[in-house]
Design an enzyme around this catalytic site. Structure first.
Site, mmCIF file in Angstrom:
data_model
loop_
_atom_site.group_PDB
_atom_site.id
_atom_site.type_symbol
_atom_site.label_atom_id
_atom_site.label_comp_id
_atom_site.label_asym_id
_atom_site.label_seq_id
_atom_site.Cartn_x
_atom_site.Cartn_y
_atom_site.Cartn_z
ATOM 1 N N ARG A 145 -0.624 -19.129 5.833
ATOM 2 C CA ARG A 145 -0.747 -19.050 7.293
ATOM 3 C C ARG A 145 0.453 -19.704 7.965
ATOM 4 O O ARG A 145 1.143 -20.525 7.376
ATOM 5 C CB ARG A 145 -2.047 -19.689 7.781
ATOM 6 C CG ARG A 145 -2.166 -21.192 7.551
ATOM 7 C CD ARG A 145 -1.740 -21.996 8.768
ATOM 8 N NE ARG A 145 -2.146 -23.384 8.694
ATOM 9 C CZ ARG A 145 -1.368 -24.401 8.969
ATOM 10 N NH1 ARG A 145 -0.109 -24.216 9.300
ATOM 11 N NH2 ARG A 145 -1.816 -25.635 8.923
ATOM 12 N N GLU A 244 -6.203 -24.270 17.876
ATOM 13 C CA GLU A 244 -5.367 -25.460 18.090
ATOM 14 C C GLU A 244 -3.989 -25.050 18.601
ATOM 15 O O GLU A 244 -3.400 -25.702 19.439
ATOM 16 C CB GLU A 244 -5.241 -26.252 16.785
ATOM 17 C CG GLU A 244 -4.370 -27.484 16.919
ATOM 18 C CD GLU A 244 -4.296 -28.298 15.632
ATOM 19 O OE1 GLU A 244 -3.233 -28.878 15.375
ATOM 20 O OE2 GLU A 244 -5.296 -28.360 14.894
ATOM 21 N N ARG A 248 -2.528 -18.621 15.309
ATOM 22 C CA ARG A 248 -2.534 -18.933 13.876
ATOM 23 C C ARG A 248 -2.598 -17.594 13.166
ATOM 24 O O ARG A 248 -3.571 -16.853 13.325
ATOM 25 C CB ARG A 248 -3.766 -19.779 13.494
ATOM 26 C CG ARG A 248 -3.651 -21.255 13.821
ATOM 27 C CD ARG A 248 -2.911 -21.995 12.703
ATOM 28 N NE ARG A 248 -2.544 -23.347 13.106
ATOM 29 C CZ ARG A 248 -3.215 -24.436 12.747
ATOM 30 N NH1 ARG A 248 -4.294 -24.337 12.016
ATOM 31 N NH2 ARG A 248 -2.790 -25.621 13.126
ATOM 32 N N CYS A 290 1.062 -29.710 17.173
ATOM 33 C CA CYS A 290 1.011 -30.904 16.318
ATOM 34 C C CYS A 290 2.323 -31.107 15.563
ATOM 35 O O CYS A 290 2.832 -30.170 14.944
ATOM 36 C CB CYS A 290 -0.141 -30.765 15.318
ATOM 37 S SG CYS A 290 -0.354 -32.226 14.288
ATOM 38 N N THR A 292 2.951 -32.334 12.829
ATOM 39 C CA THR A 292 2.863 -32.102 11.378
ATOM 40 C C THR A 292 3.114 -30.629 11.067
ATOM 41 O O THR A 292 3.269 -30.254 9.909
ATOM 42 C CB THR A 292 1.479 -32.490 10.814
ATOM 43 O OG1 THR A 292 0.490 -31.612 11.375
ATOM 44 C CG2 THR A 292 1.122 -33.922 11.124
ATOM 45 N N ARG A 299 1.780 -22.885 5.774
ATOM 46 C CA ARG A 299 0.919 -23.557 4.789
ATOM 47 C C ARG A 299 0.408 -22.500 3.817
ATOM 48 O O ARG A 299 -0.340 -21.596 4.203
ATOM 49 C CB ARG A 299 -0.262 -24.270 5.460
ATOM 50 C CG ARG A 299 -1.145 -25.006 4.446
ATOM 51 C CD ARG A 299 -2.243 -25.855 5.095
ATOM 52 N NE ARG A 299 -2.922 -26.649 4.082
ATOM 53 C CZ ARG A 299 -4.089 -26.307 3.511
ATOM 54 N NH1 ARG A 299 -4.711 -25.216 3.888
ATOM 55 N NH2 ARG A 299 -4.625 -27.073 2.587
ATOM 56 N N ARG A 328 -6.364 -31.399 -1.483
ATOM 57 C CA ARG A 328 -7.531 -31.695 -0.638
ATOM 58 C C ARG A 328 -8.796 -31.297 -1.377
ATOM 59 O O ARG A 328 -8.740 -30.557 -2.365
ATOM 60 C CB ARG A 328 -7.472 -30.881 0.658
ATOM 61 C CG ARG A 328 -6.302 -31.211 1.572
ATOM 62 C CD ARG A 328 -6.264 -30.226 2.725
ATOM 63 N NE ARG A 328 -5.353 -30.625 3.783
ATOM 64 C CZ ARG A 328 -5.171 -29.941 4.906
ATOM 65 N NH1 ARG A 328 -5.843 -28.832 5.105
ATOM 66 N NH2 ARG A 328 -4.342 -30.352 5.833
ATOM 67 N N GLU A 333 -9.454 -30.914 4.400
ATOM 68 C CA GLU A 333 -9.171 -32.329 4.639
ATOM 69 C C GLU A 333 -10.456 -33.152 4.736
ATOM 70 O O GLU A 333 -11.454 -32.690 5.268
ATOM 71 C CB GLU A 333 -8.386 -32.464 5.956
ATOM 72 C CG GLU A 333 -7.328 -33.512 5.879
ATOM 73 C CD GLU A 333 -6.344 -33.416 7.046
ATOM 74 O OE1 GLU A 333 -5.425 -34.239 7.061
ATOM 75 O OE2 GLU A 333 -6.500 -32.551 7.905
#
Length: 375
Positions: A145, A244, A248, A290, A292, A299, A328, A333
């Protein structure tokens, strides 16, 4: 002459007000900072928000959307158990509040310094990846993604209800024009029928309103306005709108055929970008909410069953560290591994190309499978 002086004075005053932080916001910042400084928080926010940095940034605002330091750090001020603790309310925040963002980005992204520059986007040879688990013994599913922001819009905390609706309309019409394997349907969250909702839940496609970290960052306003989900007919390509991030973009399927999954994602990203310009920075790469998730924003992950390595967690972590992988629990997470099943992905997203980021995951998973077989 007096009229000209007065006009200049008035304009200066307006400008001052435009760049001044409200007294109530300053009070909230001071109180929140004092509590964070006294806490035992392990967040990157606490680590890098020194008194000097705080005093230097507390009166600053972003030029276009007037975001303050409070907009940046309020999630970490409210949630001392945050891992990171900051978000960018708009693209300009990365520049205006660079004294805080830069060291956090360097820490999280493995030494990406403020003098470094993210390389140009490069998906490489999309046919160079194969199936990491051709016998289907270890890899349950694979997913790649990336996040994208639409140029000309702020991030979630600054979006108006009208902008949410406008963005949803743009995304819906853009995705609905996709052809071939990507052809599918857009489902707005607003007014969604119960049967459709249940089907999306069963498919594990439906996203919920943000968690307390996102809520505290003001990322969930006007919910569910402007939010939606698109998936293609065979449910292997998915887009989340205004969860978010603005977008995405997700490619996934059962098994370990990373090559097929990666090719689909690259085709989709290129097709969408022809129609919607993305927010991009010469130094930081693709910009999202974000810190990160900057740079490639890629990812690539697998759900993998490695029961022998699961009983030797140190060895698993050692190989993961060698290939910059993040391990994870089964459900992502903050969860445990169920039955030796892990969610393993690339950790690095900055300072390398999209191709290199996915290759780290590909090489690491290949190594883990080889190790599991040898035990």
């Amino acid at each position: 002459m007096f009229a000209l002086w007065y006009l200049t004075f008035a304009v200066d005053e307006i400008r001052k007000q435009d760049t001044m932080v409200d007294a109530a916001v300053l009070a909230k910042l001071e109180e929140g900072y004092a509590k964070l400084a006294a806490s035992d928080s392990k967040s990157l926010l606490k680590k890098y928000l020194t008194k000097e940095v705080f005093d230097n940034l507390k009166n600053k605002v972003t030029p276009t959307f007037k975001s303050t330091l409070l907009d940046v750090i309020q999630s970490g001020l409210e949630n001392h158990d945050s891992g990171v603790g900051i978000y960018a309310p708009d693209a300009e925040a990365y520049t205006v509040f660079a004294d805080l963002f830069d060291p956090i980005i360097e820490d999280y992204h493995g030494g990406f310094k403020k003098t470094d520059k993210h390389p140009a986007s490069d998906f490489g040879d999309v046919n160079s990846f194969g199936n990491v688990d051709p016998t289907n013994e270890y890899v349950i599913s694979t997913r790649v993604r990336c996040g994208r922001s639409m140029q000309g819009y702020p991030f979630n905390p600054c979006l108006t209800e009208a902008q949410y609706k406008e963005m949803e309309e743009k995304v819906s019409s853009t995705l609905s024009s996709l052809e071939g394997e990507l052809k599918g349907k857009f489902y707005p969250l607003t007014g969604m029928e119960k049967a459709v909702q249940q089907q999306l839940i069963d498919d594990h496609f439906l996203f919920k309103e943000g968690d307390r970290f996102l809520q505290a960052a003001n990322a969930c306003r006007f919910w569910p306005t402007g939010r939606g989900i698109y998936h293609n007919d065979n449910k292997r390509f998915l887009v989340w709108c205004n969860e978010e991030d603005h977008l995405r973009i997700i490619s996934m399927q059962q098994g370990g055929d990373l090559g097929e999954i990666y090719r689909r994602l690259v085709t989709a990203v290129n097709e969408i970008e022809k129609r919607i310009p993305f927010s991009h920075d010469d130094r930081l790469g693709f910009l999202t909410f974000c810190p990160t998730n900057l740079g490639t924003t890629i990812r690539a992950s697998v759900h993998i069953k490695v029961p022998k390595l699961a009983s030797n967690k140190a060895k698993l972590e050692e190989v993961a560290a060698k290939y910059n992988l993040q391990v994870r629990g089964t459900r992502g997470e903050h969860t445990e591994a169920e039955g030796g099943v892990y969610d393993i992905s690339n950790k690095r997203r900055m300072g390398l190309t999209e191709y290199q980021a996915v290759k780290e995951m590909y090489d690491g998973i290949t190594e883990l499978i080889k190790l599991e077989k040898s035990l």
